[in-house]
Enzyme design. Sequence first.
Site: not given
Ligand code: NAI
Length: 715
Positions: A326, A452
Site C-alpha cells: 500500500m 483508506h
Molecule cells: P505490507 O505488509 O505490504 O507492508 C507493510 C510495510 O510496513 C512493510 O514494508 C514493513 O516493513 C513496514 N513497516 C513495519 N514496521 C514499520 C515501521 N516501524 N516503520 C516503517 N515501516 C514499517 O502491508 P500492506 O498490505 O501495504 O498494508 C499496510 C496497511 O494498509 C495495513 O494497515 C493494511 O490493513 C492497510 N490496507 C491494506 C490493503 C490491502 O489491500 N493490502 C487495503 C487497504 C488498507
Amino acid sequence: MSAIRYDIDENKILTLTIDMPGQSANTMNSDFRAALSDTVSRVQQDLANISGIILTSGKRTFFAGGDLNELFRVTPDQAGEFEDMVNSLKRQMRILETSGKPVVAAINGSALGGGLELCLACHHRVVLDDDTIQLGLPEVTLGLLPGGGGTQRLPRMIGLEAAFPYLMEGKKANPQAALKAGIVDAIASDTDDLLRQARAFIEANPKATQPWDKKGFKIPGGGPQHPAMAQKLAIAPAILRQKTRGCYPAPEAILSAAVEGVQVDYDNGEKIETRYFAELVTGQVAKNMTGTFWFQLNAIKAGESRPKGIKPAKFSKVGILGAGMMGAGIAYSTASRGVSVVLKDVSTENAEKGKDYSRKLLDKKVSRGRMTTEAQEEALSRITATASAADLAGCDLIIEAVFEDSALKARVTEEAEPQLMEGGIFASNTSTIPITQLAKASARPEQFIGLHFFSPVDKMQLVEIIVGDKTSDETLARAFDYVQQIGKIPIVVNDSRGFFTSRVFGTFVNEGVAMVREGIHPASIENAGLLAGMPVGPLAVCDEVSLTLIQHVRNQSRKDIEATGQNWQAHPAESVIDALVNEHDRKGKAAGGGFYDYPASGKKHLWPELAALFTQPGATQTADLQTLKDRLLFIQAIETVRCLEEGVLRTVEDANIGSIFGIGFAPWTGGAIQYINQYGVRQFAERAQTLADQFGERFTPPGLLLKHAESGTPF
Ligand code: NAI
C-alpha cells in the site's frame, strides 16, 4: 448573442464559431439547436455567396457533447417528442453536409460526443496538434449512444470493426491516434495553421460530397453482407453479451444501430439510430448511470462532502510510513502528481524496494511512449526512500501504512508525528482498526484522520476518508484536498467497524458463502454474482482475500463486540469458512487453493469436492437465479442503508460512488442506493422482507428504508 458566430470573409469563406454565451463549454442544448437552425437557414439563403464553411469553437474545448441535464429528464412518454427533436437536429447537420459546399471542422480543442459528431458531419477534419485534446464518443459510459449520427457516420468512415471500440467502449483518441484511425484527416501545428489548412481544403475542393452520399459507396472493410464481416457479426452479439452479461443495454443498442443502419441509405440509418437512442435515453439503466457517473460524481468533485468555508490546501511534502504494497502505491500516486514523498520503512533497503514499485510503473509508461525518460527521472527524484524518521521533517501530511497492528501503528505515530510541519495532518491507511482508537496515540487527535486507499492504489480511484470522534473539520477539508490533488475520488465516512466499503463488501462475500452451506451449486453462486453485475463472484473474492484473513477479521470483530457486552450474531457463512480452513486445509489462493483449485498450468476452476460437501445426500437443491442475484445485491444495499441510518455515511452520493468505485457494486445500477431507488423503494422493502422470511433477519428492512417505503420517496 447567438451561440454560433457567422463571419464571411473576402474569399467567401464562412466561419461558424460555436461560442455559447453563459457556458464554459459548448453543449447540444436547446440554445444550440435554435442557433444551429437559424445558422443553417442563413447559410441556405447565402449559399451562392459562400465558397465553403469552417466550423470551429470559441471556447477552450471544441464541444463537450450532449446536454445531460436535458437527456436525464426525458421520460418514456416523451419518447416521440424526443425522437422528433433529435431528428430535426440531425436534419440541420445533414443540410450542411449535403449543401454541395465543402465544410471543414477546425478542431481547436477536445470534441466529445455530440461535438465529435458535428465534426464527423463535415467533409474534412483538421485538429490542433495538442496531446491534451481528446476525441471520442463516450456516451456508452453513461448508458447512452451517440445519437447525433455517430453510429452511422463513423462506421461508414473507418469501417464497422474499427468503429466498434469508439462506439461501444467509449474509447478516446488524442490527435495523433485519431489521425491514425482515420477519424481526422490532418493535424495542424497551431491555430493559424489550422485555419490555413481548412481554407486550403475549401479552395482545393469547391464541391464536396461525403463518401456515403456518392453512388456506389462501399463501407470500408465490407458491409454486414461481406462474407468475412458476416462471419464476425454472427458471433459479435454473443461476445458482447459475455462482457455486458446482459446488464448494459447501450452497447447492444449501439451494435444494432450500426449494423442495421449501414444496410440502408444514410438517412434511414439515422432514423434507426434515433429509435435506439430514444429507447436508451428513456430507459432505467441510462438514468442510473448518468445520475451517478455524471451528476453525483460531479457533486463529489465539486466538494459536496468537504466542510465549507475552509481555505483550500495544497500539499508539497507527504511522508509515508511503510513501503509495502500500500505504501509503495500511495507513494507512486502522490509523486506522479508532482508532490515530494518521503517513503520510510524499517530499513533503507525496504524503502528502496517500495520506490522500485514506482520505477516499474513509470518504466511501463516510458516503454509505451506515454512518458519521457526525463519526466520519469523527475518523478522518481521526488521520492526519498529512507529508514530515518528525521527525513519526515516539514511534511504537511504523513500517511501511515505499516502492518495492521494497533501497537505498531501507535508506535510509528508517536515517532513520526512530531516531524509534521505546523498545522500538518496525520492519516492512517488502516483497513479495519477504528480511527478513534488509533488517534489515542496522537498528541493532536483533531489532526488525525483515516485515508483508506484501495489496492492496487495506482488503479483504484477511490479513497475512503474516515473521520474519527475528534477529527476536526479543518483536517477533513485538508485530507479531502489531498485526495483530489492526487486525482482520486474522496468519499467521507464516519468511524465504524469496517467503515463503509469493507462492511458492505463483507455482506456480499458472506452471502455467497452462505449459499454454499445451503447446498447451492458453487458454479450457480459465482454465475449469479457475475450476472448481477459484480466484477467477480463471491467465492473467487474469498480466495483472493484469503480465507484465513476472513477468519481473522471475524474473530477480531467478535472479540471486540463481545467485549462491549453484546452478543455476536453468527453468520451462516462462518461454518463454511471454518470447514474449508480447519478440516480441508483450503486457505485461499495464496495458500494454493480455497474454493477454487489453481493448477500450475491452465485456468483456475472450482474445487470439485466443494459441491458435494454441503449437499444433503439424496437432495437436489435447485436455485432460482433471480433470487440468488437479488440476495447478492440486496444484502449490500441493505447494509448501505444501515450505514446511512447510523450516520457512517453522510450522503447518498458517497454511498453510490463509494459502492461502485470501492467494491465494484454493479455499475449498471448506479450504486447501492440508486439500486433501491430504481427498484422502487416500496417494492424493494417488500422484497427485502420476503428475503428475510426465507433466508434470515439480515435482510430485514432497516427503519430508514421503511420510512422511505412508507412515504414512497426515493433516497
Ligand atoms: P505490507 O505488509 O505490504 O507492508 C507493510 C510495510 O510496513 C512493510 O514494508 C514493513 O516493513 C513496514 N513497516 C513495519 N514496521 C514499520 C515501521 N516501524 N516503520 C516503517 N515501516 C514499517 O502491508 P500492506 O498490505 O501495504 O498494508 C499496510 C496497511 O494498509 C495495513 O494497515 C493494511 O490493513 C492497510 N490496507 C491494506 C490493503 C490491502 O489491500 N493490502 C487495503 C487497504 C488498507
